[in-house]
Motif scaffolding. Structure first.
Motif, PDB file in Angstrom:
ATOM      1  N   LEU A  45     -32.068  32.646  42.736  1.00 15.39           N
ATOM      2  CA  LEU A  45     -32.923  31.471  42.590  1.00 15.39           C
ATOM      3  C   LEU A  45     -33.367  31.282  41.142  1.00 15.39           C
ATOM      4  O   LEU A  45     -33.452  30.155  40.656  1.00 15.39           O
ATOM      5  N   CYS A  46     -33.655  32.385  40.457  1.00 12.14           N
ATOM      6  CA  CYS A  46     -34.041  32.290  39.042  1.00 12.14           C
ATOM      7  C   CYS A  46     -32.913  31.700  38.213  1.00 12.14           C
ATOM      8  O   CYS A  46     -33.148  30.926  37.279  1.00 12.14           O
ATOM      9  N   ASP A  47     -31.689  32.051  38.577  1.00 10.28           N
ATOM     10  CA  ASP A  47     -30.532  31.547  37.840  1.00 10.28           C
ATOM     11  C   ASP A  47     -30.352  30.052  38.055  1.00 10.28           C
ATOM     12  O   ASP A  47     -30.271  29.282  37.093  1.00 10.28           O
ATOM     13  N   VAL A  48     -30.313  29.617  39.325  1.00 12.51           N
ATOM     14  CA  VAL A  48     -29.991  28.211  39.604  1.00 12.51           C
ATOM     15  C   VAL A  48     -31.170  27.279  39.331  1.00 12.51           C
ATOM     16  O   VAL A  48     -30.986  26.095  39.030  1.00 12.51           O
ATOM     17  N   LEU A  49     -32.404  27.788  39.400  1.00 11.18           N
ATOM     18  CA  LEU A  49     -33.575  26.960  39.129  1.00 11.18           C
ATOM     19  C   LEU A  49     -34.149  27.190  37.728  1.00 11.18           C
ATOM     20  O   LEU A  49     -35.151  26.565  37.376  1.00 11.18           O
ATOM     21  N   ASP A  50     -33.525  28.083  36.977  1.00 15.20           N
ATOM     22  CA  ASP A  50     -33.925  28.347  35.591  1.00 15.20           C
ATOM     23  C   ASP A  50     -35.398  28.742  35.507  1.00 15.20           C
ATOM     24  O   ASP A  50     -36.193  28.144  34.777  1.00 15.20           O
ATOM     25  N   LEU A  51     -35.752  29.797  36.250  1.00 15.49           N
ATOM     26  CA  LEU A  51     -37.142  30.242  36.309  1.00 15.49           C
ATOM     27  C   LEU A  51     -37.461  31.351  35.312  1.00 15.49           C
ATOM     28  O   LEU A  51     -38.632  31.679  35.103  1.00 15.49           O
ATOM     29  N   GLY A  52     -36.440  31.959  34.710  1.00 17.54           N
ATOM     30  CA  GLY A  52     -36.640  33.165  33.915  1.00 17.54           C
ATOM     31  C   GLY A  52     -37.634  33.023  32.785  1.00 17.54           C
ATOM     32  O   GLY A  52     -38.348  33.979  32.451  1.00 17.54           O
ATOM     33  N   GLY A  53     -37.741  31.856  32.187  1.00 13.76           N
ATOM     34  CA  GLY A  53     -38.603  31.678  31.034  1.00 13.76           C
ATOM     35  C   GLY A  53     -40.082  31.639  31.334  1.00 13.76           C
ATOM     36  O   GLY A  53     -40.905  31.711  30.400  1.00 13.76           O
ATOM     37  N   PHE A  54     -40.466  31.527  32.606  1.00 18.42           N
ATOM     38  CA  PHE A  54     -41.903  31.436  32.910  1.00 18.42           C
ATOM     39  C   PHE A  54     -42.324  32.277  34.116  1.00 18.42           C
ATOM     40  O   PHE A  54     -43.370  32.039  34.703  1.00 18.42           O
ATOM     41  N   LEU A  55     -41.549  33.284  34.476  1.00 16.25           N
ATOM     42  CA  LEU A  55     -41.922  34.156  35.590  1.00 16.25           C
ATOM     43  C   LEU A  55     -43.225  34.901  35.328  1.00 16.25           C
ATOM     44  O   LEU A  55     -43.961  35.217  36.263  1.00 16.25           O
ATOM     45  N   ASP A  56     -43.515  35.196  34.061  1.00 17.53           N
ATOM     46  CA  ASP A  56     -44.720  35.963  33.725  1.00 17.53           C
ATOM     47  C   ASP A  56     -45.940  35.083  33.472  1.00 17.53           C
ATOM     48  O   ASP A  56     -47.029  35.595  33.200  1.00 17.53           O
ATOM     49  N   LYS A  57     -45.777  33.778  33.552  1.00 18.53           N
ATOM     50  CA  LYS A  57     -46.898  32.862  33.328  1.00 18.53           C
ATOM     51  C   LYS A  57     -47.731  32.689  34.592  1.00 18.53           C
ATOM     52  O   LYS A  57     -47.188  32.585  35.690  1.00 18.53           O
ATOM     53  N   PRO A  58     -49.068  32.616  34.450  1.00 27.12           N
ATOM     54  CA  PRO A  58     -49.888  32.239  35.609  1.00 27.12           C
ATOM     55  C   PRO A  58     -49.502  30.843  36.091  1.00 27.12           C
ATOM     56  O   PRO A  58     -49.166  29.969  35.278  1.00 27.12           O
ATOM     57  N   VAL A  59     -49.552  30.638  37.375  1.00 31.05           N
ATOM     58  CA  VAL A  59     -49.142  29.358  37.950  1.00 31.05           C
ATOM     59  C   VAL A  59     -49.944  28.202  37.353  1.00 31.05           C
ATOM     60  O   VAL A  59     -49.408  27.122  37.115  1.00 31.05           O
ATOM     61  N   ARG A  60     -51.233  28.427  37.065  1.00 24.07           N
ATOM     62  CA  ARG A  60     -52.067  27.346  36.534  1.00 24.07           C
ATOM     63  C   ARG A  60     -51.613  26.883  35.151  1.00 24.07           C
ATOM     64  O   ARG A  60     -51.991  25.794  34.701  1.00 24.07           O
ATOM     65  N   GLN A  61     -50.811  27.692  34.461  1.00 23.06           N
ATOM     66  CA  GLN A  61     -50.328  27.320  33.132  1.00 23.06           C
ATOM     67  C   GLN A  61     -48.948  26.660  33.162  1.00 23.06           C
ATOM     68  O   GLN A  61     -48.439  26.252  32.121  1.00 23.06           O
ATOM     69  N   LEU A  62     -48.359  26.540  34.331  1.00 24.61           N
ATOM     70  CA  LEU A  62     -47.020  25.950  34.435  1.00 24.61           C
ATOM     71  C   LEU A  62     -47.101  24.433  34.380  1.00 24.61           C
ATOM     72  O   LEU A  62     -48.068  23.830  34.844  1.00 24.61           O
ATOM     73  N   SER A  63     -46.051  23.822  33.840  1.00 30.58           N
ATOM     74  CA  SER A  63     -45.934  22.369  33.923  1.00 30.58           C
ATOM     75  C   SER A  63     -45.643  21.984  35.365  1.00 30.58           C
ATOM     76  O   SER A  63     -45.283  22.840  36.190  1.00 30.58           O
ATOM     77  N   LEU A  64     -45.785  20.704  35.662  1.00 37.29           N
ATOM     78  CA  LEU A  64     -45.526  20.250  37.028  1.00 37.29           C
ATOM     79  C   LEU A  64     -44.090  20.549  37.431  1.00 37.29           C
ATOM     80  O   LEU A  64     -43.826  21.010  38.560  1.00 37.29           O
ATOM     81  N   GLY A  65     -43.144  20.322  36.528  1.00 34.73           N
ATOM     82  CA  GLY A  65     -41.749  20.596  36.843  1.00 34.73           C
ATOM     83  C   GLY A  65     -41.493  22.071  37.095  1.00 34.73           C
ATOM     84  O   GLY A  65     -40.760  22.438  38.015  1.00 34.73           O
ATOM     85  N   GLN A  66     -42.109  22.940  36.291  1.00 31.72           N
ATOM     86  CA  GLN A  66     -41.963  24.380  36.492  1.00 31.72           C
ATOM     87  C   GLN A  66     -42.589  24.819  37.816  1.00 31.72           C
ATOM     88  O   GLN A  66     -42.004  25.611  38.555  1.00 31.72           O
ATOM     89  N   ARG A  67     -43.780  24.291  38.103  1.00 30.06           N
ATOM     90  CA  ARG A  67     -44.430  24.665  39.363  1.00 30.06           C
ATOM     91  C   ARG A  67     -43.619  24.217  40.564  1.00 30.06           C
ATOM     92  O   ARG A  67     -43.498  24.956  41.554  1.00 30.06           O
ATOM     93  N   MET A  68     -43.040  23.009  40.488  1.00 27.18           N
ATOM     94  CA  MET A  68     -42.259  22.515  41.611  1.00 27.18           C
ATOM     95  C   MET A  68     -41.028  23.397  41.847  1.00 27.18           C
ATOM     96  O   MET A  68     -40.691  23.722  42.988  1.00 27.18           O
ATOM     97  N   ARG A  69     -40.379  23.807  40.767  1.00 23.89           N
ATOM     98  CA  ARG A  69     -39.232  24.712  40.925  1.00 23.89           C
ATOM     99  C   ARG A  69     -39.685  26.052  41.506  1.00 23.89           C
ATOM    100  O   ARG A  69     -38.984  26.659  42.317  1.00 23.89           O
ATOM    101  N   GLY A  70     -40.880  26.506  41.098  1.00 21.77           N
ATOM    102  CA  GLY A  70     -41.428  27.730  41.672  1.00 21.77           C
ATOM    103  C   GLY A  70     -41.716  27.589  43.155  1.00 21.77           C
ATOM    104  O   GLY A  70     -41.450  28.505  43.943  1.00 21.77           O
ATOM    105  N   ASP A  71     -42.266  26.446  43.554  1.00 19.77           N
ATOM    106  CA  ASP A  71     -42.549  26.201  44.975  1.00 19.77           C
ATOM    107  C   ASP A  71     -41.269  26.163  45.799  1.00 19.77           C
ATOM    108  O   ASP A  71     -41.231  26.666  46.933  1.00 19.77           O
ATOM    109  N   ILE A  72     -40.231  25.545  45.263  1.00 22.23           N
ATOM    110  CA  ILE A  72     -38.956  25.489  45.982  1.00 22.23           C
ATOM    111  C   ILE A  72     -38.378  26.896  46.142  1.00 22.23           C
ATOM    112  O   ILE A  72     -37.905  27.279  47.225  1.00 22.23           O
TER     113      ILE A  72
END
Length: 258
Positions: A130-157
């Motif tokens: 999932l990290c590969d296909v949704l490109d999550l690797g760059g923000f796995l260590d970020k608190p959710v509250r600091q994610l952009s809407l697009g990053q959070r949505m990919r995290g939710d999926i």
């Protein structure tokens, strides 16, 4: 995979009139709703605000029980087997996150693994995919509250798919996303359906999602099913229109006389 037979859902509203008098009114959010979704289908579920879409989604996921009729999702009664069903479905609400706001994204995923009792090695492999296909690797260590809407949505999926559900229910999954993020989410969902055979039910006001992802469309209005067919059949209901957005707008305007 999804069976809905003669389903209705009513709500009783009570309004106070003065100090001692009250008024009771019954609202029928869904009326005699029936449809089937086969394994592997990608279906769009559309309707104007207040048509009954959210009530339907809540009944399919077990949050609400139907007043009348019968529902089965993945062979289970959602309201009676909600905990068991949760292991077989994934749900994404675009307006609400299932992630822990103050924790790093990867810690939310770890908690979800424990909630769903996913084997550690299966989880590791699935998360890497999932990290590969949704490109999550760059923000796995970020608190959710600091994610952009697009990053959070990919995290939710990703969170909704960590336990590899057979059914994915999406409620406005691309709301508020920029063009690049929206395209990435659409591509991922298309590939998920095509390659893994995941059954997807999508409700959205972004008709671009419907055009690019769905083979079949259902329209609900005033709690009843007004149309069920292919995108091509939907387009044919309003001759002369060339976009699904124009067709649906025309149908909403004239209150879906299909």
């Amino acid at each position: 995979m999804i069976e809905v037979d003669g389903v209705g859902r009513s709500f009783t509203l009570r309004h106070r009139r003065g100090l001692l008098r009250g008024e009771t009114r019954v609202v029928h959010a869904v009326r005699d709703l029936s449809f089937r979704v086969a394994p592997g289908e990608f279906v769009g579920y559309l309707g104007p605000n207040g048509a009954g879409k959210s009530t339907t989604i809540k009944m399919l996921t077990g949050i609400l029980a139907p007043t009348t009729g019968r529902i089965e999702v993945a062979g289970l009664d959602p309201s009676r087997r909600r905990t068991t069903l949760a292991r077989r479905i994934g749900v994404v609400f675009g307006q609400r996150t299932t992630l822990w706001w103050d924790l790093p994204l990867k810690d939310s995923f770890t908690l979800i693994r424990h909630l769903y009792k996913v084997d550690r090695e299966v989880f590791r492999k699935r998360l890497a995919e999932l990290c590969d296909v949704l490109d999550l690797g760059g923000f796995l260590d970020k608190p959710v509250r600091q994610l952009s809407l697009g990053q959070r949505m990919r995290g939710d999926i990703a969170a909704a798919l960590l336990h590899d559900p057979a059914v994915l229910v999406l409620d406005e999954p691309t709301i508020g996303l920029d063009v690049v993020s929206k395209s990435a989410v659409r591509d991922f969902l298309r590939d998920l359906n095509a390659e893994r055979g995941t059954t997807v039910l999508l409700t959205t006001h972004d008709l671009g999602d419907i055009e690019r992802l769905c083979r079949r469309v259902m329209l609900i209005d005033h709690g009843t099913l007004a149309f069920d067919g292919t995108v091509e059949e939907l387009m044919a209901t309003v001759p002369g229109e060339t976009s699904i957005e124009d067709v649906v707008t025309r149908l909403y305007t004239r209150r879906l006389p299909l």
